[in-house]
Design an enzyme around this catalytic site. Structure first.
Site, PDB file in Angstrom:
ATOM      1  N   HIS A  42      27.143  16.867  15.405  1.00 43.63           N
ATOM      2  CA  HIS A  42      27.880  15.848  16.151  1.00 43.63           C
ATOM      3  C   HIS A  42      28.837  16.339  17.229  1.00 43.63           C
ATOM      4  O   HIS A  42      29.351  15.513  17.981  1.00 43.63           O
ATOM      5  CB  HIS A  42      28.663  14.962  15.177  1.00 43.63           C
ATOM      6  CG  HIS A  42      27.795  14.275  14.185  1.00 43.63           C
ATOM      7  ND1 HIS A  42      26.824  13.366  14.540  1.00 43.63           N
ATOM      8  CD2 HIS A  42      27.728  14.385  12.832  1.00 43.63           C
ATOM      9  CE1 HIS A  42      26.201  12.934  13.456  1.00 43.63           C
ATOM     10  NE2 HIS A  42      26.737  13.543  12.405  1.00 43.63           N
ATOM     11  N   LYS A  65      14.807  13.629  13.205  1.00 41.04           N
ATOM     12  CA  LYS A  65      15.875  12.732  12.771  1.00 41.04           C
ATOM     13  C   LYS A  65      15.804  11.456  13.608  1.00 41.04           C
ATOM     14  O   LYS A  65      15.612  11.513  14.823  1.00 41.04           O
ATOM     15  CB  LYS A  65      17.231  13.424  12.950  1.00 41.04           C
ATOM     16  CG  LYS A  65      18.391  12.665  12.361  1.00 41.04           C
ATOM     17  CD  LYS A  65      19.684  13.471  12.443  1.00 41.04           C
ATOM     18  CE  LYS A  65      20.841  12.662  11.858  1.00 41.04           C
ATOM     19  NZ  LYS A  65      22.112  13.376  12.005  1.00 41.04           N
ATOM     20  N   ASN A  66      15.944  10.301  12.966  1.00 44.15           N
ATOM     21  CA  ASN A  66      15.779   9.014  13.650  1.00 44.15           C
ATOM     22  C   ASN A  66      16.807   8.758  14.743  1.00 44.15           C
ATOM     23  O   ASN A  66      16.486   8.214  15.786  1.00 44.15           O
ATOM     24  CB  ASN A  66      15.817   7.859  12.657  1.00 44.15           C
ATOM     25  CG  ASN A  66      14.580   7.806  11.807  1.00 44.15           C
ATOM     26  OD1 ASN A  66      13.517   8.264  12.216  1.00 44.15           O
ATOM     27  ND2 ASN A  66      14.706   7.268  10.610  1.00 44.15           N
ATOM     28  N   ASN A  68      21.036  10.081  16.231  1.00 44.20           N
ATOM     29  CA  ASN A  68      22.173  10.977  16.102  1.00 44.20           C
ATOM     30  C   ASN A  68      23.134  10.693  17.248  1.00 44.20           C
ATOM     31  O   ASN A  68      22.718  10.267  18.324  1.00 44.20           O
ATOM     32  CB  ASN A  68      21.727  12.440  16.160  1.00 44.20           C
ATOM     33  CG  ASN A  68      22.831  13.380  15.738  1.00 44.20           C
ATOM     34  OD1 ASN A  68      23.264  13.348  14.589  1.00 44.20           O
ATOM     35  ND2 ASN A  68      23.295  14.202  16.655  1.00 44.20           N
ATOM     36  N   THR A  69      24.409  10.953  17.003  1.00 45.57           N
ATOM     37  CA  THR A  69      25.415  10.810  18.051  1.00 45.57           C
ATOM     38  C   THR A  69      26.140  12.130  18.228  1.00 45.57           C
ATOM     39  O   THR A  69      26.609  12.726  17.254  1.00 45.57           O
ATOM     40  CB  THR A  69      26.430   9.702  17.697  1.00 45.57           C
ATOM     41  OG1 THR A  69      25.711   8.472  17.532  1.00 45.57           O
ATOM     42  CG2 THR A  69      27.478   9.538  18.779  1.00 45.57           C
ATOM     43  N   HIS A 155      31.756  13.919   8.174  1.00 43.13           N
ATOM     44  CA  HIS A 155      30.776  12.843   8.348  1.00 43.13           C
ATOM     45  C   HIS A 155      31.217  11.932   9.485  1.00 43.13           C
ATOM     46  O   HIS A 155      32.380  11.517   9.533  1.00 43.13           O
ATOM     47  CB  HIS A 155      30.675  12.034   7.046  1.00 43.13           C
ATOM     48  CG  HIS A 155      29.897  10.773   7.165  1.00 43.13           C
ATOM     49  ND1 HIS A 155      28.541  10.749   7.364  1.00 43.13           N
ATOM     50  CD2 HIS A 155      30.300   9.473   7.128  1.00 43.13           C
ATOM     51  CE1 HIS A 155      28.145   9.481   7.440  1.00 43.13           C
ATOM     52  NE2 HIS A 155      29.190   8.698   7.292  1.00 43.13           N
TER      53      HIS A 155
END
Length: 160
Positions: A42, A65-66, A68-69, A155
């Site tokens: 991230h 991965k579908n 992400n930021t 997270h």
């Protein structure tokens, strides 16, 4: 027709097994602490286009991965957000270790556009740049993390 108990138990085990496999696909690689993995996923001050930026994450996870930021800020700035008031995490309401940034930061959100890709080298992403507040979950640092930050982000809960 009523399923037999044995058949039902087998189906349940298969379902749980599949859920376990899916859960393990999202797992942090063991060589990284939670904070290190957060930074890899991230933090990127100048991310290239998503398709390129996501290669590192996909190589570790061995899958596309579908979404992400990437926050276009530093780990130090994000670690300082952990000093902000503690709030309930907006996405995971059972957690109370989240902290909201005081300022909007530039970011790059990546969405997978070819979910059927058979090989991680063919993952393709759409880029969505923006400027938003963000909420991170924080924890006490792992002994392998820098002692500079006693509490670290682990997270990215959401962007606002």
């Amino acid at each position: 027709m009523v399923p037999k108990l044995f058949t039902s138990q087998i189906c349940l085990l298969l379902l749980l097994g599949l859920m376990g496999v899916e859960g393990s696909l999202h797992a942090r690689p063991p060589q990284f602490t939670k904070a290190q993995w957060f930074a890899i996923q991230h933090i990127n001050v100048n991310p290239p286009r998503c398709t390129i930026a996501m290669r590192v994450i996909n190589n570790y996870q061995r899958r596309c991965k579908n979404q992400n930021t990437f926050l276009r800020t530093t780990f130090a700035y994000t670690a300082n957000v952990c000093r902000n008031e503690r709030i309930r995490c907006p996405r995971n309401r059972t957690l109370h270790n989240c902290h909201r940034s005081r300022y909007r930061v530039p970011l790059l959100h990546c969405d997978l556009i070819n979910p059927g890709a058979q090989n991680i080298s063919t993952c393709r992403y759409a880029d969505r740049p923006g400027r938003r507040f963000y909420v991170v979950a924080c924890e006490s640092r792992d002994p392998r993390d820098s002692p500079r930050y006693p509490v670290v982000p682990v997270h990215l809960d959401t962007t606002i």
